[in-house]
Design a protein around this motif. Structure first.
Motif, PDB file in Angstrom:
ATOM      1  N   LYS A  70       0.804  -1.220   0.000  1.00 31.70           N
ATOM      2  CA  LYS A  70       0.000   0.000   0.000  1.00 31.70           C
ATOM      3  C   LYS A  70       0.840   1.273   0.000  1.00 31.70           C
ATOM      4  O   LYS A  70       0.583   2.185  -0.785  1.00 31.70           O
ATOM      5  CB  LYS A  70      -0.943  -0.010   1.201  1.00 31.70           C
ATOM      6  N   GLU A  71       1.826   1.355   0.863  1.00 33.96           N
ATOM      7  CA  GLU A  71       2.601   2.596   0.982  1.00 33.96           C
ATOM      8  C   GLU A  71       3.391   2.914  -0.284  1.00 33.96           C
ATOM      9  O   GLU A  71       3.487   4.058  -0.684  1.00 33.96           O
ATOM     10  CB  GLU A  71       3.535   2.528   2.199  1.00 33.96           C
ATOM     11  N   GLN A  72       3.961   1.901  -0.915  1.00 36.32           N
ATOM     12  CA  GLN A  72       4.790   2.121  -2.092  1.00 36.32           C
ATOM     13  C   GLN A  72       4.014   1.995  -3.410  1.00 36.32           C
ATOM     14  O   GLN A  72       4.533   2.340  -4.463  1.00 36.32           O
ATOM     15  CB  GLN A  72       5.964   1.134  -2.126  1.00 36.32           C
ATOM     16  N   GLY A  73       2.815   1.443  -3.356  1.00 33.55           N
ATOM     17  CA  GLY A  73       2.065   1.215  -4.590  1.00 33.55           C
ATOM     18  C   GLY A  73       2.746   0.181  -5.475  1.00 33.55           C
ATOM     19  O   GLY A  73       2.728   0.282  -6.697  1.00 33.55           O
ATOM     20  N   HIS A  74       3.341  -0.833  -4.854  1.00 32.22           N
ATOM     21  CA  HIS A  74       4.076  -1.858  -5.607  1.00 32.22           C
ATOM     22  C   HIS A  74       3.330  -3.186  -5.573  1.00 32.22           C
ATOM     23  O   HIS A  74       3.045  -3.720  -4.494  1.00 32.22           O
ATOM     24  CB  HIS A  74       5.488  -2.036  -5.030  1.00 32.22           C
ATOM     25  N   LEU A  75       3.011  -3.721  -6.750  1.00 33.80           N
ATOM     26  CA  LEU A  75       2.361  -5.032  -6.842  1.00 33.80           C
ATOM     27  C   LEU A  75       3.374  -6.114  -6.482  1.00 33.80           C
ATOM     28  O   LEU A  75       4.464  -6.156  -7.053  1.00 33.80           O
ATOM     29  CB  LEU A  75       1.849  -5.293  -8.254  1.00 33.80           C
ATOM     30  N   CYS A  76       3.003  -6.966  -5.560  1.00 41.24           N
ATOM     31  CA  CYS A  76       3.888  -8.052  -5.138  1.00 41.24           C
ATOM     32  C   CYS A  76       3.453  -9.404  -5.689  1.00 41.24           C
ATOM     33  O   CYS A  76       4.290 -10.244  -5.980  1.00 41.24           O
ATOM     34  CB  CYS A  76       3.948  -8.097  -3.617  1.00 41.24           C
ATOM     35  N   PHE A  77       2.157  -9.615  -5.776  1.00 38.29           N
ATOM     36  CA  PHE A  77       1.616 -10.873  -6.287  1.00 38.29           C
ATOM     37  C   PHE A  77       0.429 -10.561  -7.197  1.00 38.29           C
ATOM     38  O   PHE A  77      -0.390  -9.700  -6.868  1.00 38.29           O
ATOM     39  CB  PHE A  77       1.112 -11.779  -5.148  1.00 38.29           C
ATOM     40  N   ASP A 100      -8.360   2.151  -5.363  1.00 40.78           N
ATOM     41  CA  ASP A 100      -7.818   2.564  -4.075  1.00 40.78           C
ATOM     42  C   ASP A 100      -6.499   3.327  -4.217  1.00 40.78           C
ATOM     43  O   ASP A 100      -5.920   3.747  -3.214  1.00 40.78           O
ATOM     44  CB  ASP A 100      -7.603   1.350  -3.169  1.00 40.78           C
ATOM     45  N   PHE A 101      -6.021   3.478  -5.452  1.00 39.59           N
ATOM     46  CA  PHE A 101      -4.721   4.122  -5.688  1.00 39.59           C
ATOM     47  C   PHE A 101      -4.814   5.211  -6.753  1.00 39.59           C
ATOM     48  O   PHE A 101      -3.857   5.437  -7.497  1.00 39.59           O
ATOM     49  CB  PHE A 101      -3.681   3.063  -6.075  1.00 39.59           C
ATOM     50  N   ILE A 102      -5.941   5.882  -6.830  1.00 39.74           N
ATOM     51  CA  ILE A 102      -6.139   6.941  -7.815  1.00 39.74           C
ATOM     52  C   ILE A 102      -5.070   8.012  -7.633  1.00 39.74           C
ATOM     53  O   ILE A 102      -4.814   8.481  -6.523  1.00 39.74           O
ATOM     54  CB  ILE A 102      -7.566   7.521  -7.708  1.00 39.74           C
ATOM     55  N   GLY A 103      -4.441   8.382  -8.743  1.00 37.76           N
ATOM     56  CA  GLY A 103      -3.417   9.416  -8.718  1.00 37.76           C
ATOM     57  C   GLY A 103      -2.038   8.930  -8.306  1.00 37.76           C
ATOM     58  O   GLY A 103      -1.096   9.713  -8.275  1.00 37.76           O
TER      59      GLY A 103
END
Length: 143
Positions: A70-77, A100-103
């Protein structure tokens, strides 16, 4: 089909799905070291901490999952059961998650198998393919 955020109680079944799909579609492109590294990540509570999980269900059966830091906006799986590939489930799952990550910029280290899919949904490579601990990946971003 239902797509939604997963509850904490559903996390283990999502990680089991990730392992099953990884073995079928990803592991053939990896050396044994890469497969072991991926399995280690699935069981590393420090690595799993802070991930938000989303799932796709058909008749109450989990058929796809995505997890993002969530904090980094990085997909892990990001895994879809093989029999459900190319049916739009991954795209729907990504679209529900990105609400949930608009912008925000979303990043991923794509496996060779996932590269065409990520490109199709708008991710662009930010570097050439790399290998770390046997894991082959191409860094990408979406925004």
């Amino acid at each position: 089909m239902e797509t939604r955020k997963l509850t904490e109680n559903e996390r283990d079944i999502a990680l089991q799905l990730a392992w099953k799909v990884f073995l079928e579609f990803e592991a053939p492109d990896y050396p044994p070291e890469g497969t072991a590294e991926f399995n280690k990540a699935l069981h590393d509570e420090n690595y799993l901490a802070g991930l938000v999980y989303y799932g796709a269900f058909i008749n109450e059966k989990l058929v796809g999952m995505i997890a993002i830091r969530k904090e980094q906006g990085h997909l892990c799986f990001f895994f879809i059961e093989g029999e459900y590939h190319r049916q739009g489930i991954g795209t729907k799952l990504f679209n529900i998650m990105k609400e949930d990550f608009i912008g925000k910029t979303i990043t991923v280290n794509s496996s060779p198998y996932g590269l065409p899919f990520y490109k199709a949904i708008g991710f662009v490579p930010t570097s050439n393919e790399q290998i770390t601990n046997g894991i082959r990946y191409t860094p990408m971003k979406w925004n």
